[in-house]
Motif scaffolding. Structure first.
Motif, mmCIF file in Angstrom:
data_model
loop_
_atom_site.group_PDB
_atom_site.id
_atom_site.type_symbol
_atom_site.label_atom_id
_atom_site.label_comp_id
_atom_site.label_asym_id
_atom_site.label_seq_id
_atom_site.Cartn_x
_atom_site.Cartn_y
_atom_site.Cartn_z
ATOM 1 N N ARG A 169 5.475 1.466 -1.650
ATOM 2 C CA ARG A 169 5.104 0.518 -0.598
ATOM 3 C C ARG A 169 4.923 -0.879 -1.177
ATOM 4 N NH1 ARG A 169 3.036 1.335 4.166
ATOM 5 N NH2 ARG A 169 1.185 0.070 3.910
ATOM 6 N N PRO A 170 5.234 -1.910 -0.408
ATOM 7 C CA PRO A 170 5.057 -3.264 -0.923
ATOM 8 C C PRO A 170 3.578 -3.562 -1.158
ATOM 9 C CG PRO A 170 5.731 -3.298 1.388
ATOM 10 C CD PRO A 170 5.771 -1.878 0.953
ATOM 11 N N PRO A 171 3.246 -4.395 -2.165
ATOM 12 C CA PRO A 171 1.847 -4.725 -2.421
ATOM 13 C C PRO A 171 1.270 -5.601 -1.312
ATOM 14 C CG PRO A 171 3.303 -5.980 -3.858
ATOM 15 C CD PRO A 171 4.172 -5.041 -3.091
ATOM 16 N N ALA A 172 -0.056 -5.593 -1.213
ATOM 17 C CA ALA A 172 -0.739 -6.398 -0.197
ATOM 18 C C ALA A 172 -0.432 -7.871 -0.409
ATOM 19 C CB ALA A 172 -2.240 -6.144 -0.279
ATOM 20 N N THR A 173 -0.436 -8.610 0.709
ATOM 21 C CA THR A 173 0.048 -9.991 0.661
ATOM 22 C C THR A 173 -1.064 -11.026 0.620
ATOM 23 O OG1 THR A 173 0.201 -9.853 3.054
ATOM 24 C CG2 THR A 173 2.241 -9.538 1.808
ATOM 25 N N THR A 174 -2.318 -10.637 0.839
ATOM 26 C CA THR A 174 -3.404 -11.618 0.781
ATOM 27 C C THR A 174 -4.453 -11.122 -0.203
ATOM 28 O OG1 THR A 174 -4.796 -10.598 2.471
ATOM 29 C CG2 THR A 174 -3.079 -12.122 3.244
ATOM 30 N N ALA A 175 -5.292 -12.030 -0.684
ATOM 31 C CA ALA A 175 -6.328 -11.666 -1.654
ATOM 32 C C ALA A 175 -7.301 -10.653 -1.050
ATOM 33 C CB ALA A 175 -7.075 -12.925 -2.107
ATOM 34 N N LEU A 176 -7.658 -10.816 0.218
ATOM 35 C CA LEU A 176 -8.600 -9.874 0.842
ATOM 36 C C LEU A 176 -7.993 -8.470 0.919
ATOM 37 C CD1 LEU A 176 -10.238 -11.856 3.803
ATOM 38 C CD2 LEU A 176 -11.406 -10.836 1.833
ATOM 39 N N ARG A 177 -6.707 -8.395 1.238
ATOM 40 C CA ARG A 177 -6.064 -7.075 1.330
ATOM 41 C C ARG A 177 -5.896 -6.459 -0.057
ATOM 42 N NH1 ARG A 177 -1.749 -9.142 5.605
ATOM 43 N NH2 ARG A 177 -3.192 -9.432 7.342
ATOM 44 N N GLN A 178 -5.613 -7.295 -1.062
ATOM 45 C CA GLN A 178 -5.505 -6.773 -2.427
ATOM 46 C C GLN A 178 -6.847 -6.217 -2.886
ATOM 47 O OE1 GLN A 178 -3.938 -10.165 -4.510
ATOM 48 N NE2 GLN A 178 -1.891 -9.886 -3.642
ATOM 49 N N GLU A 179 -7.934 -6.904 -2.542
ATOM 50 C CA GLU A 179 -9.264 -6.436 -2.931
ATOM 51 C C GLU A 179 -9.584 -5.115 -2.217
ATOM 52 O OE1 GLU A 179 -11.271 -6.962 -5.140
ATOM 53 O OE2 GLU A 179 -13.192 -6.175 -4.447
ATOM 54 N N TYR A 180 -9.233 -5.016 -0.940
ATOM 55 C CA TYR A 180 -9.461 -3.772 -0.190
ATOM 56 C C TYR A 180 -8.701 -2.625 -0.855
ATOM 57 C CZ TYR A 180 -9.740 -0.656 3.904
ATOM 58 O OH TYR A 180 -9.967 0.397 4.747
ATOM 59 N N ASP A 181 -7.446 -2.872 -1.209
ATOM 60 C CA ASP A 181 -6.644 -1.826 -1.858
ATOM 61 C C ASP A 181 -7.255 -1.423 -3.195
ATOM 62 O OD1 ASP A 181 -4.939 -1.901 0.265
ATOM 63 O OD2 ASP A 181 -3.258 -2.825 -0.808
ATOM 64 N N ARG A 182 -7.807 -2.404 -3.925
ATOM 65 C CA ARG A 182 -8.414 -2.108 -5.226
ATOM 66 C C ARG A 182 -9.616 -1.172 -5.044
ATOM 67 N NH1 ARG A 182 -12.413 -3.100 -8.226
ATOM 68 N NH2 ARG A 182 -13.459 -4.460 -6.729
ATOM 69 N N VAL A 183 -10.448 -1.473 -4.042
ATOM 70 C CA VAL A 183 -11.628 -0.629 -3.804
ATOM 71 C C VAL A 183 -11.196 0.740 -3.284
ATOM 72 C CG1 VAL A 183 -13.770 -0.419 -2.464
ATOM 73 C CG2 VAL A 183 -13.095 -2.640 -3.410
ATOM 74 N N PHE A 184 -10.161 0.763 -2.450
ATOM 75 C CA PHE A 184 -9.674 2.024 -1.854
ATOM 76 C C PHE A 184 -9.326 3.042 -2.941
ATOM 77 C CE2 PHE A 184 -6.817 4.907 0.284
ATOM 78 C CZ PHE A 184 -7.264 4.940 1.594
ATOM 79 N N VAL A 185 -8.739 2.573 -4.047
ATOM 80 C CA VAL A 185 -8.291 3.491 -5.103
ATOM 81 C C VAL A 185 -9.289 3.560 -6.259
ATOM 82 C CG1 VAL A 185 -5.883 3.028 -4.543
ATOM 83 C CG2 VAL A 185 -6.969 1.740 -6.398
ATOM 84 N N SER A 186 -10.460 2.889 -6.144
ATOM 85 C CA SER A 186 -11.319 2.677 -7.313
ATOM 86 C C SER A 186 -11.801 3.985 -7.929
ATOM 87 C CB SER A 186 -12.498 1.777 -6.948
ATOM 88 O OG SER A 186 -13.181 2.296 -5.831
ATOM 89 N N ALA A 187 -12.093 4.984 -7.149
ATOM 90 C CA ALA A 187 -12.348 6.328 -7.695
ATOM 91 C C ALA A 187 -11.215 7.216 -7.202
ATOM 92 C CB ALA A 187 -13.690 6.859 -7.214
ATOM 93 N N PRO A 188 -10.540 7.918 -8.109
ATOM 94 C CA PRO A 188 -9.401 8.732 -7.680
ATOM 95 C C PRO A 188 -9.824 10.047 -7.031
ATOM 96 C CG PRO A 188 -9.698 8.906 -10.052
ATOM 97 C CD PRO A 188 -10.733 7.930 -9.565
ATOM 98 N N TYR A 189 -9.073 10.442 -6.012
ATOM 99 C CA TYR A 189 -9.278 11.737 -5.358
ATOM 100 C C TYR A 189 -7.914 12.390 -5.168
ATOM 101 C CZ TYR A 189 -13.932 10.086 -4.197
ATOM 102 O OH TYR A 189 -15.204 9.603 -4.287
ATOM 103 N N GLU A 190 -7.880 13.684 -5.421
ATOM 104 C CA GLU A 190 -6.686 14.465 -5.105
ATOM 105 C C GLU A 190 -7.122 15.810 -4.553
ATOM 106 O OE1 GLU A 190 -3.442 13.000 -8.483
ATOM 107 O OE2 GLU A 190 -3.846 15.139 -8.205
ATOM 108 N N ALA A 191 -6.439 16.249 -3.520
ATOM 109 C CA ALA A 191 -6.710 17.575 -2.960
ATOM 110 C C ALA A 191 -5.393 18.276 -2.683
ATOM 111 C CB ALA A 191 -7.518 17.457 -1.668
#
Ligand SMILES: [Fe+2]
Length: 298
Positions: free
Chosen positions: A157-179
């Protein structure tokens, strides 16, 4: 006033009227709403006149709430509300909510706050109808498969285009989860089978990654057939409730830079079970701070 349920399409979605969501819950109303969710998968209420606390209270009619998200903090002043805000994320990918944990939410509620002047619809797909649409040999194959869901970025997927969206994506993946989940999930209340895949499903167990991607693409194409989709056009002050065990959804990014804000509250779910009776399992991470485990009804 009796509860009235008006179908929106043949396969998914209904508008519910005659329920006062500001009143205390009563068992017959909750039973009627649960039956409507079982049948229609997604139900909508107009002019609900709820604030965050009211949305949390109505969501709790369906069970214990989750916190906002495993990695993303709750909206200001709340413990259970996730802000779905176009400023930070557009959710323009097909997914089922939080399937990277072993027991994803059973129910998602979305309440509209700010709606763009055009576009910004939410698409909701009936994953049980998709399963029934599969040719029999594909259905038998899907019944036998397990798939790993992860919150880590899909780099296709293309990377986020604004700083706020990039920060959201960074927090979204900050702790990894797999099920690891079954590709076909048996709904604990109805026994209905549904494809349980979506954007966090990234590798089918036992397949090379290219075969896995091809097969997921084929299965997903049945979920997103137009006949299986409700395209909901929002007005402010509406509440959409969908059964997150047997649907996928998508926020259509067709509203330019206009703000779009929804508040989300989710209800803790059970551990999915496949056609063979095998349960899902957590491979990476521990989401017990995010959600309790609903014991499936025997
Ligand atoms: Fe979502």
């Amino acid at each position: 006033m009796p509860v009235s349920i008006r179908k929106l399409t043949g396969r998914i979605g209904a508008v519910v009227e005659g329920v006062d969501l500001t009143a205390p819950s009563d068992p017959s109303t909750v039973t009627a709403l649960r039956e409507a969710l079982n049948e229609h998968k997604a139900i909508v209420f107009d002019q609900v006149n709820l604030d965050n606390a009211g949305q949390e209270r109505v969501a709790a009619w369906f069970g214990e709430l989750t916190t906002a998200h495993p990695n993303i903090p709750a909206a200001d002043g709340t413990t259970n509300v996730l802000a779905v805000d176009s400023e930070t994320s557009k959710a323009d990918a097909w997914h089922t909510d939080v399937t990277f944990v072993v027991n994803p939410p059973q129910v998602t509620t979305l309440r509209s706050l700010a709606i763009p002047p055009y576009g910004g619809e939410t698409l909701i797909a009936n994953a049980a109808a998709a399963y029934r649409d599969l040719p029999e040999p594909l259905r038998a194959l899907a019944d036998s498969l397990r798939v790993v869901h992860t919150n880590q970025h899909d780099y296709a997927r293309p990377p986020a285009t604004t700083a706020l969206r990039q920060e959201y994506d960074r927090v979204f993946v900050s702790a990894p989860y797999e099920a690891e989940h079954p590709v076909v999930r048996v709904h604990p209340l109805t026994g209905e089978r549904g494809l349980f895949i979506g954007g966090f499903a990234q590798r089918i167990v036992g397949l090379p990654s290219s075969d896995s991607a091809d097969l997921l693409r084929i299965l997903q194409s049945y979920v997103t057939r137009p006949e299986n989709i409700l395209r909901w056009t929002w007005s402010p002050g509406q509440l959409l409730i969908f059964d997150n065990r047997i649907t996928q959804h998508y926020g259509v990014d067709n509203y330019d830079d206009h703000p779009r804000r929804l508040n989300r509250v989710t209800v803790a779910g059970d551990v999915p079970v496949g056609v063979d009776g095998r349960r899902s399992r957590q491979l990476v991470g521990d989401a017990s701070h995010y959600t309790g485990v609903l014991e499936a009804v025997a």
